[in-house]
Design an enzyme around this catalytic site. Structure first.
Site, PDB file in Angstrom:
ATOM      1  N   ASP A   1       0.816  -1.213   0.000  1.00  0.00           N
ATOM      2  CA  ASP A   1       0.000   0.000   0.000  1.00  0.00           C
ATOM      3  C   ASP A   1       0.857   1.274   0.000  1.00  0.00           C
ATOM      4  OD1 ASP A   1       0.986  -0.352   2.492  1.00  0.00           O
ATOM      5  OD2 ASP A   1      -0.917  -0.118   3.562  1.00  0.00           O
TER       6      ASP A   1
ATOM      7  N   HIS B   1      24.334   5.020 -19.356  1.00  0.00           N
ATOM      8  CA  HIS B   1      23.370   5.400 -18.311  1.00  0.00           C
ATOM      9  C   HIS B   1      23.561   4.528 -17.067  1.00  0.00           C
ATOM     10  CE1 HIS B   1      20.334   7.724 -21.072  1.00  0.00           C
ATOM     11  NE2 HIS B   1      21.471   8.350 -20.897  1.00  0.00           N
TER      12      HIS B   1
ATOM     13  N   ASP C   1      27.137  12.518 -14.126  1.00  0.00           N
ATOM     14  CA  ASP C   1      26.098  13.064 -15.016  1.00  0.00           C
ATOM     15  C   ASP C   1      24.845  13.163 -14.160  1.00  0.00           C
ATOM     16  OD1 ASP C   1      24.076  13.509 -16.873  1.00  0.00           O
ATOM     17  OD2 ASP C   1      24.825  12.054 -18.332  1.00  0.00           O
TER      18      ASP C   1
ATOM     19  N   ASP D   1      20.822  19.208 -16.796  1.00  0.00           N
ATOM     20  CA  ASP D   1      21.462  17.952 -17.221  1.00  0.00           C
ATOM     21  C   ASP D   1      22.926  18.250 -17.481  1.00  0.00           C
ATOM     22  OD1 ASP D   1      22.151  15.515 -18.281  1.00  0.00           O
ATOM     23  OD2 ASP D   1      20.943  15.718 -20.101  1.00  0.00           O
TER      24      ASP D   1
ATOM     25  N   HIS E   1      26.927   7.879 -29.141  1.00  0.00           N
ATOM     26  CA  HIS E   1      25.655   8.566 -28.883  1.00  0.00           C
ATOM     27  C   HIS E   1      25.635   9.925 -29.574  1.00  0.00           C
ATOM     28  CE1 HIS E   1      27.512  11.174 -25.796  1.00  0.00           C
ATOM     29  NE2 HIS E   1      28.093  10.092 -25.299  1.00  0.00           N
TER      30      HIS E   1
ATOM     31  N   HIS F   1      20.376  16.978 -27.086  1.00  0.00           N
ATOM     32  CA  HIS F   1      18.928  16.728 -27.008  1.00  0.00           C
ATOM     33  C   HIS F   1      18.288  17.956 -26.381  1.00  0.00           C
ATOM     34  CE1 HIS F   1      19.303  15.915 -22.658  1.00  0.00           C
ATOM     35  NE2 HIS F   1      20.341  15.160 -22.953  1.00  0.00           N
TER      36      HIS F   1
ATOM     37  N   HIS G   1      15.151  14.618 -21.509  1.00  0.00           N
ATOM     38  CA  HIS G   1      15.168  14.501 -22.967  1.00  0.00           C
ATOM     39  C   HIS G   1      13.836  15.088 -23.418  1.00  0.00           C
ATOM     40  CE1 HIS G   1      18.022  10.809 -22.415  1.00  0.00           C
ATOM     41  NE2 HIS G   1      18.638  11.963 -22.216  1.00  0.00           N
TER      42      HIS G   1
ATOM     43  N   GLU H   1      26.960  17.467 -25.425  1.00  0.00           N
ATOM     44  CA  GLU H   1      27.578  16.467 -24.563  1.00  0.00           C
ATOM     45  C   GLU H   1      28.346  15.375 -25.309  1.00  0.00           C
ATOM     46  OE1 GLU H   1      24.726  13.710 -22.764  1.00  0.00           O
ATOM     47  OE2 GLU H   1      23.096  14.935 -23.558  1.00  0.00           O
TER      48      GLU H   1
ATOM     49  N   TYR I   1      34.761   6.900 -25.205  1.00  0.00           N
ATOM     50  CA  TYR I   1      34.669   5.767 -24.277  1.00  0.00           C
ATOM     51  C   TYR I   1      35.602   4.655 -24.734  1.00  0.00           C
ATOM     52  CZ  TYR I   1      30.526   8.541 -23.403  1.00  0.00           C
ATOM     53  OH  TYR I   1      29.686   9.595 -23.154  1.00  0.00           O
TER      54      TYR I   1
ATOM     55  N   ARG J   1      32.874  12.246 -20.642  1.00  0.00           N
ATOM     56  CA  ARG J   1      31.785  13.010 -21.270  1.00  0.00           C
ATOM     57  C   ARG J   1      31.740  14.358 -20.565  1.00  0.00           C
ATOM     58  NH1 ARG J   1      28.064   9.465 -20.966  1.00  0.00           N
ATOM     59  NH2 ARG J   1      26.805  10.063 -19.152  1.00  0.00           N
TER      60      ARG J   1
ATOM     61  N   GLU K   1      29.180  17.824 -20.457  1.00  0.00           N
ATOM     62  CA  GLU K   1      27.836  18.219 -20.902  1.00  0.00           C
ATOM     63  C   GLU K   1      27.420  19.549 -20.280  1.00  0.00           C
ATOM     64  OE1 GLU K   1      24.745  15.481 -19.582  1.00  0.00           O
ATOM     65  OE2 GLU K   1      23.385  16.244 -21.127  1.00  0.00           O
TER      66      GLU K   1
END
Ligand code: GLY
Ligand code: MN
Ligand code: MN
Length: 436
Positions: free
Chosen positions: A36, A249, A266, A277, A356, A360, A367, A390, A394, A414, A416
């Protein structure tokens, strides 16, 4: 803070897209976490954008004749609910505080909504977004509503009585187009989110050292977010040291920090539902090996050059190309990639290290759901648009390159920032957050 007048203006702006019809937009429902206990509630971003109404289980109906009428279905005020969980706006609050022209209890939607939609040829609703509405619309299509009796007696005859002659149109692309252009008030909220994030990131620089755990960093960062006014993050924080930074991620956040590695953070505070972000990649021990530092410098140059190319009229594809050029040149200089620039692009050879996109949209969603193309053409940047830049590189120990050359294995970089397009160029909203 966005005032109710601004929400009203947004609803009215939908008339650009809807001349005749009824828009039905469900808000988020409350979800059970276990038994609950419910998950924290976060309003659906489109619903919030058009209402500022922060309660679960509400449904918005807007009719365009073309005059705009705004109807809210909400959970009614309930004294017992008030005792256990708090006050709800109820019908009166929906009208008095949220500018609804009419408001009804949500449990009457099965009776009242068919009556409303009978009047229109165009139903603006995203199929599948709410089971109750789906079944109302299904019923409306499959059975003859003229024979259905609601709480207010027989429904009116409607102009057309099968789904085939009624258009069901997804309204989300229209709302998304409005969301592309941030108002001054929205820009202020995003600036606020970024400034709160800044406090968190700067705090981390003081505590970073080998031997502590990623989740300690996460906790300290998010404590600063909360303490400075952000009740929530815009998304789960990524606190990734060494190899973990090669999981784009990564959210486990449970490894111990080793000297001589980088940590990629990040994370972004959310302020009044508006996101920031930001990514920074810091050396855990102040110094890292020279080659890793060279990779960092390539990413930094790519990011800064890409940001400098932002101006009204440019596109996010242009920004991506600028970043890609610098990344590829950097990888060629360090002798990680061979061949001409065109060959590398054509064969996608860079994708082993950069898999990537560069940007965005940013807004109520991290996003943000705004369109990237319109009539098959890339959206041209215009004042009020906000997006991220960004790029990253890698070198996972899973990569082909690492099989041949271990020296960069377990390096993920990275960087950003959040960029606002202005009349004459841009403002980098997060540039004050230390890069190193
Ligand atoms: N934080 C997710 C992203 O940067 O897109
Ligand atoms: Mn990010
Ligand atoms: Mn991002």
């Amino acid at each position: 803070m966005i005032n109710q007048k601004e929400y009203k203006t947004r609803r009215q702006k939908l008339s650009q897209f809807i001349n005749e019809g009824v828009l039905i937009l469900p808000g988020n429902i409350s979800y059970i976490r276990n038994h609950d206990v419910e998950f924290d509630f976060r309003q659906n971003s489109d619903f919030w954008y058009l209402s500022g109404f922060n309660e679960p289980n509400a449904i918005m109906v807007i009719t365009f004749t073309p005059a705009v009428e705004y109807i809210l279905f909400v959970e009614p005020y309930d004294v017992n609910y008030h005792i256990w969980l708090g006050e709800r706006a109820g019908i009166e609050g929906a009208i008095n505080n949220f500018m609804a022209d009419k408001a009804y209890p949500i449990n009457e939607i099965n009776n009242i909504l068919p009556e409303i939609i009978l009047e229109f040829n165009n139903i603006y609703y995203r199929n599948g977004s709410n089971p109750t509405i789906d079944s109302i619309i299904n019923k409306y299509s499959n059975s003859n509503l003229r024979s259905v009796t609601g709480s207010r007696g027989n429904y009116n005859l409607r102009k057309s009585d099968t789904i085939e002659s009624t258009n069901i149109i997804d309204p989300i692309p229209f709302i998304s187009q409005l969301r592309l252009y941030k108002s001054d008030n929205e820009i202020d909220l995003i600036k606020n989110a970024v400034n709160i994030s800044k406090i968190g990131f700067e705090h981390i620089l003081n505590i970073l050292k080998p031997g502590i755990n990623e989740y300690e960093i996460q906790t300290e960062l998010e404590y600063q977010f909360r303490k400075n006014g952000a009740r929530y993050n815009a998304y789960p924080s990524i606190v990734a040291s060494g190899e973990n930074a090669c999981v784009l991620h990564y959210i486990n956040n449970n490894s111990t920090l080793n000297a001589d590695e980088f940590i990629l953070i990040d994370a972004g505070a959310e302020y009044e539902n508006y996101a920031s972000d930001i990514t920074r990649t810091y050396p855990i021990n102040k110094t890292v090996n020279t080659l890793r530092q060279m990779i960092y410098d390539v990413v930094f140059d790519a990011q800064q050059n890409a940001i400098k190319s932002v101006k009204p009229g440019a596109t996010l594809s242009d920004i991506h190309k600028t970043a890609l050029k610098v990344l590829i040149q950097g990888l060629k200089d360090i002798k990680i990639l061979e061949g001409s620039f065109d060959e590398i692009i054509e064969n996608g050879l860079y994708k082993e290290f950069y898999m990537h996109g560069t940007s965005h949209w940013l807004g109520l969603d991290v996003h943000d759901t705004c369109p990237y193309t319109l009539n098959q053409k890339d959206i041209s940047l215009a004042p009020g648009m906000i997006f991220t830049v960004e790029p990253g590189l890698y070198f996972s120990n899973r990569s082909n390159y690492s099989n041949k050359n271990k020296i960069l294995s377990g390096t993920g970089i990275r960087i950003e920032d959040d960029i606002l397009v202005t009349k004459n160029g841009y403002i980098n909203l997060s540039t004050d957050i230390s890069y190193r």
